[in-house]
Design a protein around this motif. Sequence first.
Motif, mmCIF file in Angstrom:
data_model
loop_
_atom_site.group_PDB
_atom_site.id
_atom_site.type_symbol
_atom_site.label_atom_id
_atom_site.label_comp_id
_atom_site.label_asym_id
_atom_site.label_seq_id
_atom_site.Cartn_x
_atom_site.Cartn_y
_atom_site.Cartn_z
ATOM 1 N N ALA A 209 -35.021 -8.811 3.418
ATOM 2 C CA ALA A 209 -34.376 -9.171 2.156
ATOM 3 C C ALA A 209 -32.917 -9.490 2.402
ATOM 4 O O ALA A 209 -32.281 -8.959 3.299
ATOM 5 N N ALA A 210 -32.383 -10.378 1.608
ATOM 6 C CA ALA A 210 -30.990 -10.787 1.771
ATOM 7 C C ALA A 210 -30.067 -9.642 1.404
ATOM 8 O O ALA A 210 -30.182 -9.041 0.344
ATOM 9 N N ALA A 211 -29.160 -9.334 2.290
ATOM 10 C CA ALA A 211 -28.197 -8.270 2.034
ATOM 11 C C ALA A 211 -27.011 -8.826 1.272
ATOM 12 O O ALA A 211 -26.667 -9.985 1.419
ATOM 13 N N PRO A 212 -26.377 -7.992 0.432
ATOM 14 C CA PRO A 212 -25.192 -8.472 -0.281
ATOM 15 C C PRO A 212 -24.137 -8.936 0.709
ATOM 16 O O PRO A 212 -23.866 -8.294 1.711
ATOM 17 N N GLY A 213 -23.545 -10.081 0.393
ATOM 18 C CA GLY A 213 -22.516 -10.626 1.267
ATOM 19 C C GLY A 213 -23.063 -11.434 2.415
ATOM 20 O O GLY A 213 -22.309 -11.910 3.245
ATOM 21 N N GLU A 214 -24.407 -11.610 2.503
ATOM 22 C CA GLU A 214 -24.983 -12.357 3.612
ATOM 23 C C GLU A 214 -24.556 -13.818 3.576
ATOM 24 O O GLU A 214 -24.505 -14.485 4.587
ATOM 25 N N GLU A 215 -24.242 -14.293 2.354
ATOM 26 C CA GLU A 215 -23.863 -15.688 2.241
ATOM 27 C C GLU A 215 -22.532 -15.983 2.918
ATOM 28 O O GLU A 215 -22.208 -17.118 3.193
ATOM 29 N N GLU A 216 -21.718 -14.927 3.169
ATOM 30 C CA GLU A 216 -20.451 -15.122 3.856
ATOM 31 C C GLU A 216 -20.722 -15.189 5.358
ATOM 32 O O GLU A 216 -20.456 -14.252 6.103
ATOM 33 N N GLU A 217 -21.277 -16.303 5.795
ATOM 34 C CA GLU A 217 -21.661 -16.436 7.187
ATOM 35 C C GLU A 217 -20.431 -16.649 8.058
ATOM 36 O O GLU A 217 -19.504 -17.364 7.692
ATOM 37 N N THR A 218 -20.456 -16.031 9.211
ATOM 38 C CA THR A 218 -19.378 -16.209 10.174
ATOM 39 C C THR A 218 -19.883 -17.085 11.311
ATOM 40 O O THR A 218 -21.021 -16.945 11.767
ATOM 41 N N TYR A 219 -19.033 -17.999 11.764
ATOM 42 C CA TYR A 219 -19.388 -18.918 12.836
ATOM 43 C C TYR A 219 -18.477 -18.671 14.028
ATOM 44 O O TYR A 219 -17.316 -18.272 13.877
ATOM 45 N N ASP A 220 -19.016 -18.909 15.215
ATOM 46 C CA ASP A 220 -18.231 -18.708 16.431
ATOM 47 C C ASP A 220 -17.080 -19.706 16.516
ATOM 48 O O ASP A 220 -15.983 -19.362 16.958
ATOM 49 N N PHE A 221 -17.344 -20.941 16.102
ATOM 50 C CA PHE A 221 -16.308 -21.973 16.152
ATOM 51 C C PHE A 221 -16.405 -22.835 14.901
ATOM 52 O O PHE A 221 -17.495 -23.208 14.474
ATOM 53 N N ARG A 222 -15.249 -23.138 14.350
ATOM 54 C CA ARG A 222 -15.170 -23.996 13.172
ATOM 55 C C ARG A 222 -14.068 -25.024 13.397
ATOM 56 O O ARG A 222 -12.937 -24.665 13.729
ATOM 57 N N ALA A 223 -14.397 -26.297 13.241
ATOM 58 C CA ALA A 223 -13.452 -27.369 13.542
ATOM 59 C C ALA A 223 -12.394 -27.475 12.452
ATOM 60 O O ALA A 223 -12.714 -27.503 11.261
ATOM 61 N N GLY A 224 -11.138 -27.533 12.865
ATOM 62 C CA GLY A 224 -10.043 -27.768 11.938
ATOM 63 C C GLY A 224 -9.748 -29.254 11.819
ATOM 64 O O GLY A 224 -10.410 -30.096 12.442
ATOM 65 N N SER A 225 -8.738 -29.587 11.040
ATOM 66 C CA SER A 225 -8.400 -30.998 10.835
ATOM 67 C C SER A 225 -7.979 -31.657 12.143
ATOM 68 O O SER A 225 -8.322 -32.814 12.411
ATOM 69 N N GLY A 226 -7.240 -30.916 12.989
ATOM 70 C CA GLY A 226 -6.835 -31.473 14.281
ATOM 71 C C GLY A 226 -8.024 -31.766 15.176
ATOM 72 O O GLY A 226 -8.054 -32.788 15.879
ATOM 73 N N ASP A 227 -9.032 -30.870 15.164
ATOM 74 C CA ASP A 227 -10.239 -31.095 15.967
ATOM 75 C C ASP A 227 -10.999 -32.327 15.486
ATOM 76 O O ASP A 227 -11.510 -33.107 16.299
ATOM 77 N N ILE A 228 -11.081 -32.507 14.164
ATOM 78 C CA ILE A 228 -11.799 -33.656 13.611
ATOM 79 C C ILE A 228 -11.082 -34.955 13.968
ATOM 80 O O ILE A 228 -11.715 -35.955 14.350
ATOM 81 N N ILE A 229 -9.751 -34.964 13.865
ATOM 82 C CA ILE A 229 -8.984 -36.172 14.204
ATOM 83 C C ILE A 229 -9.148 -36.501 15.683
ATOM 84 O O ILE A 229 -9.370 -37.660 16.062
ATOM 85 N N ARG A 230 -9.052 -35.485 16.532
ATOM 86 C CA ARG A 230 -9.220 -35.714 17.972
ATOM 87 C C ARG A 230 -10.616 -36.240 18.282
ATOM 88 O O ARG A 230 -10.781 -37.172 19.077
ATOM 89 N N HIS A 231 -11.628 -35.658 17.638
ATOM 90 C CA HIS A 231 -12.997 -36.118 17.861
ATOM 91 C C HIS A 231 -13.166 -37.564 17.395
ATOM 92 O O HIS A 231 -13.807 -38.375 18.079
ATOM 93 N N GLY A 232 -12.584 -37.890 16.241
ATOM 94 C CA GLY A 232 -12.692 -39.256 15.741
ATOM 95 C C GLY A 232 -12.030 -40.265 16.658
ATOM 96 O O GLY A 232 -12.571 -41.351 16.906
ATOM 97 N N VAL A 233 -10.853 -39.919 17.186
ATOM 98 C CA VAL A 233 -10.148 -40.826 18.098
ATOM 99 C C VAL A 233 -10.953 -41.033 19.376
ATOM 100 O O VAL A 233 -11.120 -42.163 19.854
ATOM 101 N N CYS A 234 -11.476 -39.946 19.936
ATOM 102 C CA CYS A 234 -12.234 -40.049 21.185
ATOM 103 C C CYS A 234 -13.572 -40.763 20.993
ATOM 104 O O CYS A 234 -14.121 -41.314 21.955
ATOM 105 N N SER A 235 -14.100 -40.761 19.775
ATOM 106 C CA SER A 235 -15.392 -41.400 19.513
ATOM 107 C C SER A 235 -15.270 -42.885 19.218
ATOM 108 O O SER A 235 -16.284 -43.583 19.145
ATOM 109 N N MET A 236 -14.054 -43.379 19.035
ATOM 110 C CA MET A 236 -13.878 -44.779 18.663
ATOM 111 C C MET A 236 -14.380 -45.709 19.763
ATOM 112 O O MET A 236 -14.203 -45.449 20.950
ATOM 113 N N SER A 237 -14.992 -46.802 19.321
ATOM 114 C CA SER A 237 -15.487 -47.820 20.243
ATOM 115 C C SER A 237 -14.424 -48.895 20.435
ATOM 116 O O SER A 237 -13.869 -49.414 19.458
ATOM 117 N N VAL A 238 -14.157 -49.225 21.688
ATOM 118 C CA VAL A 238 -13.183 -50.277 21.988
ATOM 119 C C VAL A 238 -13.667 -51.616 21.439
ATOM 120 O O VAL A 238 -12.877 -52.426 20.936
#
Length: 523
Positions: free
Chosen positions: A182-211
């Motif tokens: 059964a779902a325990a109270p507070g289970e919805e507050e999931e914790t993740y090992d890594f979460r991308a910030g705005s800087g990570d998203i921008i860096r990923h977008g730049v590196c993913s761009m096609s020449v």
Amino acid sequence: MRSSWSREKRGGRRTMEENRRFRNHVSVVAERVGAGTYALLAVLAGIFIQNADELLDVGGSLLADRRALLGLFICLGLLAVSLGKAMWTWSKTWISIQDQAIVIDKHTLNGSQNTIGIRNISNINLEQNLFEMLMGTCKVKLDTGSLSTANSTDVTIVLKKAKAEAFRAEVESLLRGERAAAAAPGEEEETYDFRAGSGDIIRHGVCSMSVLSLLAVILGLVGAVVMAAEALGEEHVLDSLLRSAVSFLAAIAIILSAVWDIVKDFVRYLDFRVKRQRDRICIRYGVLKKVEYTIPVDMIQALKLRQTLIARLLGKYMAEIVNVGMGDDKGEQNSFLILYGSEREVCEKLRTILPEFVDIAALQVQRQPRSAWAAWMWPLAIYEICLAVAGALAFLWLPGYVPAEYIQLYHRVAAAGLVLLAAAGPVVLALRYQSSGFVMSDGFVKAASGCFGRRVVAVRYANVQHVTLEQNFIARACGICKGTLHLLAGAGDMAQTLPYFDIRQADRMRERMCGRHSDRGHL
């Protein structure tokens, strides 16, 4: 707010336990009929554009035109038939969990029953588009470790959000051989090992761009400016702009397509999160389209480290996994695990998320034997001969079709093009030689390939379906071979290239694939 979500989630679990037989949410009918409606509207729009003059002449008496009324009734009839068929199929389709299987029964005229063994499920995905967010529903996608369905999702179920969460939890518990808790109270507050910030998203977008996309945008803008300048320079500006409208629209379409190809990775992976939970990996991302993946670790076929040209120049890497079900949908070609970062950052995250592949990921590949250059001489010679024939035609035959005032310019451009193409062959081979390599170690085989970008793949011997080895007559004389690893994955990841390596290592690879010897260091 938190307590209401907990109650909703617990209510969804109780529903799953009490009612083992259920249907898709009724909103699936609107989604399926909606796609056909869009196609019908597109056809009607095309007819209107083609017959705009006649329809505008009719004016207010359009409804009095019998042909128009007949066409309208036909369209409404087709829509009603489509809606009725979708409702009938929905009402006669039932889903149930029976012991260790998911059973989908269709009691339609052509009835069918689809049974999926729980143990064969390779990953469980939740997906939610804008319409489903408004309806409070989401898709549950199930993929199995089957080669016959590796290029498509095996089962897609649409449920209310809470019920979908409960369904996924129950399937995961059956995969682990446990009872759904059964779902325990507070289970919805999931914790993740890594979460991308705005800087990570921008860096990923730049590196993913096609020449190529960047060049397409630049050339498209230059072309649009030139066409606009020519149109504005003529005497009748409005007529000139109308004549150039099709060219403008084509240029705009090309530019927008290239721009989307550039910016999509800045948007798609917003709120990217990943975590390791015992024997499974959970990945979540998206704002406009929310997606959640749950992948059993033992279903991961291989690990890939990818670099685009821009990422290679910046020294960044992206980690992906090869798994049946990830990357098989259109627009989801990259089975991502870790967004772009430095080699040290990627290895640190792998140590937490996928420690099984850390050692092989850090191991450097051995460059191809120098005799690979000899094996490449044969295809390179064929390429240069074909280029020489094309050059002869360009200088001896095509000049007759070029106006005399442009003949000198044509000869210069043709000569420059032939020189560049002739030099491109050796340059590409040199880049391939620098990028490619091969190594075997600790139950894994690791291969690198690429030209401007680079891709490294690490595969367990146990996950290799079969290996294909190739040699031309020069490679056979030099004692080297290249090949292809065939995996249980989608079409894009099913075949992984092996660069040239010593033929003696092929025998060792066969022995390790058959489990005859354990690894004692790399070869």
